[in-house]
Design a protein around this motif. Sequence first.
Motif, PDB file in Angstrom:
ATOM      1  N   HIS A 117       9.276  -3.766  -0.305  1.00 17.28           N
ATOM      2  CA  HIS A 117      10.444  -4.647  -0.355  1.00 17.28           C
ATOM      3  C   HIS A 117      10.404  -5.768   0.689  1.00 17.28           C
ATOM      4  CE1 HIS A 117      11.992  -1.377  -2.971  1.00 17.28           C
ATOM      5  NE2 HIS A 117      12.343  -2.456  -3.644  1.00 17.28           N
ATOM      6  N   ILE A 118       9.522  -5.637   1.661  1.00 19.67           N
ATOM      7  CA  ILE A 118       9.327  -6.741   2.608  1.00 19.67           C
ATOM      8  C   ILE A 118       8.579  -7.882   1.896  1.00 19.67           C
ATOM      9  CG2 ILE A 118       7.961  -7.399   4.660  1.00 19.67           C
ATOM     10  CD1 ILE A 118       8.922  -4.719   5.923  1.00 19.67           C
ATOM     11  N   LEU A 119       7.710  -7.502   0.949  1.00 14.26           N
ATOM     12  CA  LEU A 119       6.989  -8.503   0.140  1.00 14.26           C
ATOM     13  C   LEU A 119       7.863  -8.905  -1.041  1.00 14.26           C
ATOM     14  CD1 LEU A 119       4.102  -9.339   0.992  1.00 14.26           C
ATOM     15  CD2 LEU A 119       4.619  -7.041   1.796  1.00 14.26           C
ATOM     16  N   ALA A 120       7.528 -10.023  -1.655  1.00 14.77           N
ATOM     17  CA  ALA A 120       8.281 -10.456  -2.839  1.00 14.77           C
ATOM     18  C   ALA A 120       7.840  -9.637  -4.052  1.00 14.77           C
ATOM     19  CB  ALA A 120       8.030 -11.945  -3.087  1.00 14.77           C
ATOM     20  N   GLU A 121       8.662  -9.679  -5.087  1.00 11.18           N
ATOM     21  CA  GLU A 121       8.368  -8.980  -6.347  1.00 11.18           C
ATOM     22  C   GLU A 121       6.944  -9.318  -6.834  1.00 11.18           C
ATOM     23  OE1 GLU A 121      10.920  -7.222  -8.022  1.00 11.18           O
ATOM     24  OE2 GLU A 121       9.455  -6.587  -9.539  1.00 11.18           O
ATOM     25  N   GLY A 122       6.180  -8.295  -7.162  1.00 17.47           N
ATOM     26  CA  GLY A 122       4.845  -8.526  -7.720  1.00 17.47           C
ATOM     27  C   GLY A 122       3.761  -8.807  -6.685  1.00 17.47           C
ATOM     28  N   GLU A 123       4.136  -8.785  -5.397  1.00 20.54           N
ATOM     29  CA  GLU A 123       3.130  -9.097  -4.365  1.00 20.54           C
ATOM     30  C   GLU A 123       2.561  -7.843  -3.702  1.00 20.54           C
ATOM     31  OE1 GLU A 123       4.595 -13.518  -2.828  1.00 20.54           O
ATOM     32  OE2 GLU A 123       5.015 -11.762  -1.591  1.00 20.54           O
ATOM     33  N   PHE A 124       3.008  -6.673  -4.133  1.00 25.29           N
ATOM     34  CA  PHE A 124       2.596  -5.427  -3.472  1.00 25.29           C
ATOM     35  C   PHE A 124       1.932  -4.515  -4.502  1.00 25.29           C
ATOM     36  CE2 PHE A 124       3.297  -1.127  -1.877  1.00 25.29           C
ATOM     37  CZ  PHE A 124       3.117  -1.246  -0.505  1.00 25.29           C
ATOM     38  N   VAL A 125       0.659  -4.255  -4.298  1.00 14.83           N
ATOM     39  CA  VAL A 125      -0.099  -3.418  -5.237  1.00 14.83           C
ATOM     40  C   VAL A 125      -0.531  -2.161  -4.475  1.00 14.83           C
ATOM     41  CG1 VAL A 125      -2.107  -3.299  -6.752  1.00 14.83           C
ATOM     42  CG2 VAL A 125      -0.922  -5.486  -6.435  1.00 14.83           C
ATOM     43  N   GLU A 126       0.082  -1.051  -4.816  1.00 21.15           N
ATOM     44  CA  GLU A 126      -0.212   0.203  -4.107  1.00 21.15           C
ATOM     45  C   GLU A 126      -1.426   0.883  -4.738  1.00 21.15           C
ATOM     46  OE1 GLU A 126       2.965   3.153  -4.309  1.00 21.15           O
ATOM     47  OE2 GLU A 126       2.582   3.697  -2.237  1.00 21.15           O
ATOM     48  N   VAL A 127      -2.392   1.225  -3.881  1.00 23.28           N
ATOM     49  CA  VAL A 127      -3.615   1.897  -4.353  1.00 23.28           C
ATOM     50  C   VAL A 127      -3.656   3.282  -3.716  1.00 23.28           C
ATOM     51  CG1 VAL A 127      -6.128   1.807  -4.515  1.00 23.28           C
ATOM     52  CG2 VAL A 127      -4.817  -0.323  -4.393  1.00 23.28           C
ATOM     53  N   PHE A 128      -3.465   4.308  -4.522  1.00 19.74           N
ATOM     54  CA  PHE A 128      -3.483   5.674  -3.997  1.00 19.74           C
ATOM     55  C   PHE A 128      -4.923   6.194  -4.055  1.00 19.74           C
ATOM     56  CE2 PHE A 128      -1.980  10.313  -4.960  1.00 19.74           C
ATOM     57  CZ  PHE A 128      -2.353  10.702  -3.679  1.00 19.74           C
ATOM     58  N   VAL A 129      -5.517   6.377  -2.865  1.00 23.08           N
ATOM     59  CA  VAL A 129      -6.871   6.939  -2.790  1.00 23.08           C
ATOM     60  C   VAL A 129      -6.693   8.462  -2.760  1.00 23.08           C
ATOM     61  CG1 VAL A 129      -9.076   6.895  -1.580  1.00 23.08           C
ATOM     62  CG2 VAL A 129      -7.599   4.880  -1.531  1.00 23.08           C
ATOM     63  N   ASP A 130      -6.716   9.023  -3.942  1.00 20.94           N
ATOM     64  CA  ASP A 130      -6.303  10.418  -4.141  1.00 20.94           C
ATOM     65  C   ASP A 130      -7.519  11.348  -4.044  1.00 20.94           C
ATOM     66  OD1 ASP A 130      -5.025  12.721  -4.860  1.00 20.94           O
ATOM     67  OD2 ASP A 130      -4.434  12.052  -6.871  1.00 20.94           O
ATOM     68  N   THR A 131      -7.903  11.591  -2.798  1.00 16.18           N
ATOM     69  CA  THR A 131      -9.028  12.493  -2.522  1.00 16.18           C
ATOM     70  C   THR A 131      -8.433  13.775  -1.939  1.00 16.18           C
ATOM     71  OG1 THR A 131     -10.346  10.536  -1.964  1.00 16.18           O
ATOM     72  CG2 THR A 131     -11.249  12.680  -1.307  1.00 16.18           C
ATOM     73  N   PRO A 132      -8.762  14.935  -2.503  1.00 13.79           N
ATOM     74  CA  PRO A 132      -8.135  16.167  -2.020  1.00 13.79           C
ATOM     75  C   PRO A 132      -8.451  16.450  -0.542  1.00 13.79           C
ATOM     76  CG  PRO A 132      -9.493  16.579  -3.990  1.00 13.79           C
ATOM     77  CD  PRO A 132      -9.717  15.160  -3.590  1.00 13.79           C
ATOM     78  N   LEU A 133      -7.512  17.106   0.108  1.00 18.23           N
ATOM     79  CA  LEU A 133      -7.668  17.445   1.533  1.00 18.23           C
ATOM     80  C   LEU A 133      -8.997  18.150   1.797  1.00 18.23           C
ATOM     81  CD1 LEU A 133      -6.419  17.675   4.399  1.00 18.23           C
ATOM     82  CD2 LEU A 133      -5.352  19.814   3.665  1.00 18.23           C
ATOM     83  N   GLU A 134      -9.378  19.073   0.914  1.00 19.38           N
ATOM     84  CA  GLU A 134     -10.622  19.841   1.133  1.00 19.38           C
ATOM     85  C   GLU A 134     -11.833  18.907   1.214  1.00 19.38           C
ATOM     86  OE1 GLU A 134      -8.915  20.750  -2.304  1.00 19.38           O
ATOM     87  OE2 GLU A 134      -7.512  20.909  -0.626  1.00 19.38           O
ATOM     88  N   GLU A 135     -11.850  17.872   0.338  1.00 25.83           N
ATOM     89  CA  GLU A 135     -12.970  16.922   0.343  1.00 25.83           C
ATOM     90  C   GLU A 135     -12.929  16.065   1.618  1.00 25.83           C
ATOM     91  OE1 GLU A 135     -15.705  16.454  -1.208  1.00 25.83           O
ATOM     92  OE2 GLU A 135     -16.212  14.409  -0.618  1.00 25.83           O
ATOM     93  N   CYS A 136     -11.729  15.603   1.994  1.00 25.78           N
ATOM     94  CA  CYS A 136     -11.595  14.786   3.212  1.00 25.78           C
ATOM     95  C   CYS A 136     -12.069  15.592   4.426  1.00 25.78           C
ATOM     96  CB  CYS A 136     -10.134  14.374   3.425  1.00 25.78           C
ATOM     97  SG  CYS A 136      -9.494  13.306   2.138  1.00 25.78           S
ATOM     98  N   GLU A 137     -11.717  16.862   4.417  1.00 23.26           N
ATOM     99  CA  GLU A 137     -12.064  17.725   5.539  1.00 23.26           C
ATOM    100  C   GLU A 137     -13.573  17.983   5.571  1.00 23.26           C
ATOM    101  OE1 GLU A 137      -9.237  20.894   5.811  1.00 23.26           O
ATOM    102  OE2 GLU A 137     -10.034  21.522   7.755  1.00 23.26           O
ATOM    103  N   LYS A 138     -14.170  18.051   4.386  1.00 21.78           N
ATOM    104  CA  LYS A 138     -15.618  18.240   4.309  1.00 21.78           C
ATOM    105  C   LYS A 138     -16.340  16.989   4.846  1.00 21.78           C
ATOM    106  CE  LYS A 138     -17.692  18.958   0.244  1.00 21.78           C
ATOM    107  NZ  LYS A 138     -17.690  19.552  -1.089  1.00 21.78           N
TER     108      LYS A 138
END
Length: 198
Positions: A117-138
């Motif tokens: 909401h700090i950015l204007a409409e359409g200026e914020f593209v959220e990218v979820f890097v969905d890597t499981p905790l087990e993999e991150c921990e490895k």
Amino acid sequence: MSTNLTWHQHKIDKAARSQANGNRPFVLWFTGLSGSGKSTIANIVEQKLHVAGKSTYLLDGDNIRHGLCGDLGFSDKDRVENIRRIAEVSKLFVDAGVIVLTAFISPFRADRNAARHILAEGEFVEVFVDTPLEECEKRDPKGLYKKARKGDIPDFTGIGSAYEAPTSPEIHLTWKGQNEITAADEVIAQLKTLGYLA
Ligand SMILES: Nc1ncnc2c1ncn2[C@@H]1O[C@H](COP(=O)(O)OS(=O)(=O)O)[C@@H](OP(=O)(O)O)[C@H]1O
Ligand SMILES: Nc1ncnc2c1ncn2[C@@H]1O[C@H](COP(=O)(O)OP(=O)(O)O)[C@@H](O)[C@H]1O
């Protein structure tokens, strides 16, 4: 709280700067656990955009915490302030007509929404890097999970501090063993589908 302020409207505005840069400016906001691949993927995406002639700037967690946010730790309160500052800085870069990439854990949904909401409409593209905790921990590229498991970092995200996954990110990178190049290609493809890139 600052008072008695007047906003100055400049002659050269965001539209003029964007046109000069040949960019539609926006923020590509990467979020995910430590070690999920935010920095790695954001770096590759930035290189691809740069080669395509775009003006880009990558704001990266560890780097920003050396300067602008060097006074902040990892309490919930400090993380909220960290993300608020990043969002405000991103807004300035977008105003300059630049494509901004941010690589912060940004663990709390409310803060990511506030950033949106700090950015204007359409200026914020959220990218979820969905890597499981087990993999991150490895992967544990910095040895921080090992430290956290030993109790040396009590508020480490995913261990002693919460990570609230996005519910409807614009781009969802579900890790299924693919490498970082494939993940970056997927981001670029999605940006085209969403109309951010030609
Ligand atoms: N307690 C704790 N929890 C999580 N991460 C920690 C912590 N302490 C240090 N680090 C290191 O700081 C990087 C995360 O900084 P961020 O600014 O992205 O965090 S946050 O968005 O404010 O939560 C994070 O970097 P990434 O691994 O790149 O995510 C870590 O290297
Ligand atoms: N598919 C993948 N995507 C991103 N990084 C990967 C992938 N597979 C392995 N890695 C490795 O995992 C680590 C991720 O670290 P980093 O990009 O710093 O994550 P973050 O910024 O989320 O903390 C790097 O060492 C990277 O080479």
